[in-house]
Scaffold this active site. Structure first.
Site, mmCIF file in Angstrom:
data_model
loop_
_atom_site.group_PDB
_atom_site.id
_atom_site.type_symbol
_atom_site.label_atom_id
_atom_site.label_comp_id
_atom_site.label_asym_id
_atom_site.label_seq_id
_atom_site.Cartn_x
_atom_site.Cartn_y
_atom_site.Cartn_z
ATOM 1 N N ASN A 9 1.043 10.476 -36.818
ATOM 2 C CA ASN A 9 1.638 9.112 -37.100
ATOM 3 C C ASN A 9 1.872 9.031 -38.667
ATOM 4 O O ASN A 9 1.071 8.952 -39.361
ATOM 5 C CB ASN A 9 0.768 7.882 -36.624
ATOM 6 C CG ASN A 9 1.231 6.440 -37.175
ATOM 7 O OD1 ASN A 9 2.557 6.611 -37.512
ATOM 8 N ND2 ASN A 9 0.450 5.473 -36.721
ATOM 9 N N LYS A 11 3.301 6.752 -40.462
ATOM 10 C CA LYS A 11 3.175 5.563 -40.962
ATOM 11 C C LYS A 11 4.439 5.274 -41.945
ATOM 12 O O LYS A 11 5.384 6.114 -41.541
ATOM 13 C CB LYS A 11 1.913 5.285 -41.580
ATOM 14 C CG LYS A 11 0.756 5.487 -40.551
ATOM 15 C CD LYS A 11 -0.548 5.163 -41.056
ATOM 16 C CE LYS A 11 -1.481 5.423 -39.808
ATOM 17 N NZ LYS A 11 -3.027 5.069 -40.186
ATOM 18 N N HIS A 97 -0.252 -0.088 -32.302
ATOM 19 C CA HIS A 97 -1.233 0.379 -33.261
ATOM 20 C C HIS A 97 -2.194 -0.412 -34.029
ATOM 21 O O HIS A 97 -1.661 -1.615 -34.166
ATOM 22 C CB HIS A 97 -0.412 1.352 -34.081
ATOM 23 C CG HIS A 97 -1.484 2.167 -35.411
ATOM 24 N ND1 HIS A 97 -1.905 1.429 -36.533
ATOM 25 C CD2 HIS A 97 -1.590 3.425 -35.422
ATOM 26 C CE1 HIS A 97 -2.483 2.413 -36.982
ATOM 27 N NE2 HIS A 97 -2.514 3.716 -36.296
ATOM 28 N N GLU A 99 -2.722 -1.087 -36.853
ATOM 29 C CA GLU A 99 -1.864 -1.745 -38.103
ATOM 30 C C GLU A 99 -0.950 -2.826 -37.624
ATOM 31 O O GLU A 99 -0.726 -3.881 -38.236
ATOM 32 C CB GLU A 99 -1.184 -0.656 -38.959
ATOM 33 C CG GLU A 99 -2.454 -0.044 -39.767
ATOM 34 C CD GLU A 99 -2.300 1.510 -40.050
ATOM 35 O OE1 GLU A 99 -1.041 1.817 -40.048
ATOM 36 O OE2 GLU A 99 -3.189 2.242 -40.284
ATOM 37 N N GLU A 169 -8.388 4.377 -30.569
ATOM 38 C CA GLU A 169 -8.518 4.272 -32.375
ATOM 39 C C GLU A 169 -9.418 3.086 -32.659
ATOM 40 O O GLU A 169 -8.942 2.033 -32.881
ATOM 41 C CB GLU A 169 -7.143 4.248 -32.668
ATOM 42 C CG GLU A 169 -6.169 5.438 -32.519
ATOM 43 C CD GLU A 169 -5.096 5.416 -33.610
ATOM 44 O OE1 GLU A 169 -5.044 6.573 -34.093
ATOM 45 O OE2 GLU A 169 -4.304 4.443 -33.942
ATOM 46 N N GLY A 175 -8.000 5.625 -41.245
ATOM 47 C CA GLY A 175 -7.792 5.708 -42.976
ATOM 48 C C GLY A 175 -9.085 5.427 -43.633
ATOM 49 O O GLY A 175 -8.873 5.501 -44.769
ATOM 50 N N SER A 215 -9.281 9.138 -38.739
ATOM 51 C CA SER A 215 -9.734 10.232 -39.760
ATOM 52 C C SER A 215 -10.018 11.394 -39.049
ATOM 53 O O SER A 215 -11.053 12.294 -39.476
ATOM 54 C CB SER A 215 -11.173 9.631 -40.434
ATOM 55 O OG SER A 215 -10.795 8.391 -40.988
#
Ligand code: PGA
Length: 252
Positions: A9, A11, A97, A99, A169, A175, A215
């Site tokens: 991904n 992003k 996701h 985010e 996730e 991240g 991560s």
């Protein structure tokens, strides 16, 4: 048998030039490689999808979108439909996701609509979900994950799962450099499979690929992927470097 998948991904990273370069490097790195039942996917930004699709033709590399709108078309300034993705050769879309949920207000109910739109257009969905740190500290991680899956996916019939990949996730591991331990990942993946099995039966539960994200890097991929219910990873930061991404792909 369910497939292993390593999906990158990207992003909001990589302009046109960087997209061309990274696609080329990844293509080259997996060419002639025995991928051992592993699909390799990258998800560039919308503007670079067409280029990535073109440049990954005749290779083992697949291209996914990071998001899409639920409507077929119309007055939705700035949005992209399933049909548009299909028209440039994209076959897979990432939905849900964390985010998107955190910064763009995507709810389970909205995600159910997006999932429906994607499947109706014969797009494969990589559906993301996962608990926040506070949920885990309170011991609520399973309840949160179960709710996310039920609310967005349990209206579907068993057949729909042929086109669904799940990506667990945990938000606290995205991240942050902090990874769920292989045992934490395995425990949650087994719980997810049990939840699927209770609703749809073992055949569906055993056939769905469940990816771990948060991560993942060359140093920890092998151990995480070695777990029985972990079928691969959704990779953020480490997917931006061809060398690291390749090391993760070959961790199976
Ligand atoms: P990360 O991101 O690998 O950089 O933690 C994972 C993701 O957001 O899918």
């Amino acid at each position: 048998m369910r497939k292993n998948i390593v999906a990158g991904n990207w992003k909001m990273n990589n302009d046109l030039k960087a997209t061309r370069k990274l696609v080329k490097q990844i293509r080259k790195s997996i060419k002639g490689e025995d991928l051992n039942n592993t699909r390799v996917i990258v998800a560039p930004t919308f503007v670079n999808l067409a280029t990535a699709v073109k440049r990954s033709k005749k290779s083992k590399l697949e291209v996914a979108a990071q998001n899409m709108h639920q409507a077929t078309n119309g007055a939705y300034t700035g949005e992209i439909s399933a049909d548009m993705l299909k028209s440039i050769g994209v076959k897979t879309v990432i939905l849900g996701h964390s985010e998107r949920r955190a910064y763009f207000g995507e709810t389970d109910a909205l995600l159910a609509e997006k999932v429906n739109a994607a499947l109706a257009n014969k797009l494969e969905v990589i559906f993301c979900f996962g608990e926040e740190l506070a949920d885990r500290k309170a011991g609520n991680e399973e309840a949160v994950v179960e709710g996310q899956i039920k609310n967005a996916l349990f209206h579907l019939d068993a057949n729909a799962y042929k086109n669904i990949v799940l990506a667990y996730e945990p938000v606290w591991a995205i991240g942050t450099g902090e990874t769920a331990s292989p045992e934490q990942a395995q425990d949650m993946h087994a719980f997810i499979r049990k939840t699927l099995s209770a609703k749809y039966g073992n055949d569906v539960a055993d056939s769905v690929s469940i990816l771990y994200g948060g991560s993942v890097k060359p140093a920890n991929a092998k151990e995480i992927f070695s777990k029985a219910d972990v079928d691969g990873g959704l990779i953020g930061g480490a997917s931006l470097k061809a060398e690291d991404f390749h090391a993760i792909i070959t961790a199976f």
